[in-house]
Design a protein around this motif. Structure first.
Motif, mmCIF file in Angstrom:
data_model
loop_
_atom_site.group_PDB
_atom_site.id
_atom_site.type_symbol
_atom_site.label_atom_id
_atom_site.label_comp_id
_atom_site.label_asym_id
_atom_site.label_seq_id
_atom_site.Cartn_x
_atom_site.Cartn_y
_atom_site.Cartn_z
ATOM 1 N N ILE A 31 -22.642 1.505 8.057
ATOM 2 C CA ILE A 31 -21.375 1.081 8.605
ATOM 3 C C ILE A 31 -20.699 0.133 8.916
ATOM 4 O O ILE A 31 -20.941 -0.912 8.850
ATOM 5 N N LEU A 32 -19.676 0.448 9.207
ATOM 6 C CA LEU A 32 -18.756 -0.431 8.776
ATOM 7 C C LEU A 32 -17.521 -1.154 9.961
ATOM 8 O O LEU A 32 -17.140 -1.284 9.887
ATOM 9 N N LYS A 33 -17.343 0.050 11.072
ATOM 10 C CA LYS A 33 -16.602 -0.298 11.484
ATOM 11 C C LYS A 33 -17.275 0.654 13.442
ATOM 12 O O LYS A 33 -17.903 1.726 13.157
ATOM 13 N N PRO A 34 -17.346 0.061 14.710
ATOM 14 C CA PRO A 34 -17.810 0.341 15.890
ATOM 15 C C PRO A 34 -17.403 2.340 15.649
ATOM 16 O O PRO A 34 -18.363 2.971 16.333
ATOM 17 N N GLU A 35 -16.774 2.839 15.184
ATOM 18 C CA GLU A 35 -15.937 4.439 15.502
ATOM 19 C C GLU A 35 -17.420 5.012 13.830
ATOM 20 O O GLU A 35 -17.644 6.079 14.555
ATOM 21 N N ASP A 36 -17.672 4.865 13.656
ATOM 22 C CA ASP A 36 -18.617 4.947 12.672
ATOM 23 C C ASP A 36 -20.336 5.775 13.304
ATOM 24 O O ASP A 36 -20.454 5.840 13.164
ATOM 25 N N LEU A 37 -20.096 5.546 14.536
ATOM 26 C CA LEU A 37 -21.072 5.260 15.125
ATOM 27 C C LEU A 37 -20.699 6.778 15.679
ATOM 28 O O LEU A 37 -20.276 6.738 17.141
ATOM 29 N N PRO A 38 -21.144 7.809 16.362
ATOM 30 C CA PRO A 38 -20.659 8.824 17.079
ATOM 31 C C PRO A 38 -21.544 8.677 18.416
ATOM 32 O O PRO A 38 -21.766 7.684 19.354
ATOM 33 N N GLU A 39 -20.232 9.127 19.533
ATOM 34 C CA GLU A 39 -20.050 8.256 20.525
ATOM 35 C C GLU A 39 -21.520 8.513 21.272
ATOM 36 O O GLU A 39 -21.738 7.856 22.022
ATOM 37 N N ASN A 40 -22.334 9.384 21.233
ATOM 38 C CA ASN A 40 -23.652 9.772 21.506
ATOM 39 C C ASN A 40 -24.414 8.766 20.757
ATOM 40 O O ASN A 40 -26.418 9.052 20.919
ATOM 41 N N ASP A 41 -24.288 8.521 20.152
ATOM 42 C CA ASP A 41 -25.057 6.947 19.356
ATOM 43 C C ASP A 41 -26.036 6.026 20.028
ATOM 44 O O ASP A 41 -25.440 5.624 20.848
ATOM 45 N N SER A 42 -27.266 6.064 20.330
ATOM 46 C CA SER A 42 -27.602 5.391 20.678
ATOM 47 C C SER A 42 -27.948 4.100 20.743
ATOM 48 O O SER A 42 -27.719 2.708 21.269
ATOM 49 N N ARG A 43 -27.129 3.985 19.647
ATOM 50 C CA ARG A 43 -26.894 2.131 19.506
ATOM 51 C C ARG A 43 -25.780 1.544 20.140
ATOM 52 O O ARG A 43 -25.323 0.398 19.882
#
Length: 337
Positions: free
Chosen positions: A225-237
């Motif tokens: 994970i290198l940028k915020p966009e690597d997290l899906p929209e519904n990702d709890s993180r």
């Protein structure tokens, strides 16, 4: 690949592999995918079976995962082989008669009695190897909760008991009522608060084991994970302060330093993170739904860290570093109590 070594968990007699398998991500949580991705049930069960083949028979779940769905999935995976597995589950995040989370914490005698029967049914078993209180119920004396858990041990429904995300004061009170085998808490290079505030010291003084969840920093220590966009929209993180705004990029910079060290050792960043937890003397329970990741996690148990490795890692993220809170304000009010 070599079989996983065994270790005593606490002093009450439970022997487990040096690394367990966190199963939470194999199910949704209240209708939401934990990290924004749906897990495939067949793949998850195959991962559990592969773990057993490698000696990884220590599975971690909770009635709240789903709710109830995760325990039911594990029941499918262990059917016909229950005696070969060590099952840890948790109760206390209240679930009503409609199988919905109420948002409350309940450690009362009556609720424990209800929760244990439900978990036994969902898991398709007549005993649980390690039964944890998931979060402290501030409206019920810990003595009442642990006394009831002790009754379950006497009745043979539970073999060993533990607590999750509690502070030193609660640990000492509980242990005086019935011996605790383990305390489960988040612990990783990114999350060392329980070390900083003396909880690990308390566990060591009382010979209680630490079972460390999220040893890969909720996936951040994978280096993928290198940028915020690597997290899906519904990702709890996305709701966790540690992974928001400017703090996200500061933490990624730390991960890149750890990745550099892992590459020099010809291992993955995740393996280095797990090896660090193991070297600290704790039992990590990294979660995964994929056989490839499981095998890599298990391989980390064979990796020794030198004093120089330790010093370098802890110079990257020293004890007491401000890397941001791991939960939002409401979540933080429920840990280390």
């Amino acid at each position: 690949m070599a079989q996983i070594k065994q270790v005593k968990l606490g002093t009450q007699g439970l022997v487990v592999p040096t690394i367990g398998l966190g199963c939470m991500g194999m199910s949704q949580w209240a209708g939401y995918d934990i990290y924004g991705k749906s897990a495939d049930e067949k793949e998850s069960i195959a991962t559990i079976h592969r773990s057993l083949e490698l000696g990884g028979n220590f599975l971690d779940t909770a009635d709240a995962y789903g709710p109830l769905a995760n325990e039911k999935l594990i029941a499918k995976a262990i059917k016909g082989n229950r005696q070969k597995y060590l099952i840890a589950t948790k109760f206390g995040i209240e679930i009503d008669d409609n199988e919905q989370l109420t948002g409350k914490i309940n450690g009362s005698r009556a609720y424990i009695r209800k929760a244990i029967e439900r978990s036994l049914k969902n898991l398709g078993t007549d005993y649980i190897d390690l039964y944890y209180l998931h979060r402290l119920d501030t409206n019920t004396p810990i003595e009442e909760t642990v006394d009831t858990m002790g009754e379950l041990v006497k009745e043979g429904k539970v073999r060993y008991i533990g607590l999750s995300e509690v502070g030193s004061k609660s640990i000492k009170k509980a242990h005086a009522i019935h011996p605790l085998t383990a305390v489960q808490s988040e612990f990783s290079l990114f999350e060392r608060n329980i070390e900083e505030i003396g909880i690990i010291d308390t566990l060591q003084q009382l010979d209680i084991a630490l079972v460390a969840y999220s040893p890969i920093g909720r996936g951040f220590l994978s280096g993928e994970i290198l940028k915020p966009e690597d997290l899906p929209e519904n990702d709890s993180r996305r709701s966790m302060p540690r992974y928001q705004g400017e703090r996200f990029f500061k933490n990624i910079a730390l991960v890149k330093e750890i990745t550099k060290m892992a590459e020099e050792k010809n291992i993955t960043t995740a393996q280095l993170a797990i090896a660090w937890v193991l070297a600290k003397g704790h039992v990590p329970i990294p979660g995964t739904t994929k056989i490839k990741n499981l095998e890599a996690n298990i391989a980390s148990t064979e990796m020794a860290l030198s004093k120089e490795d330790f010093d370098r890692l802890e110079s990257i993220i020293p004890l007491g570093s401000d890397v941001g809170a791991r939960y939002d304000e409401a979540g933080m009010k429920r840990v280390n109590l």
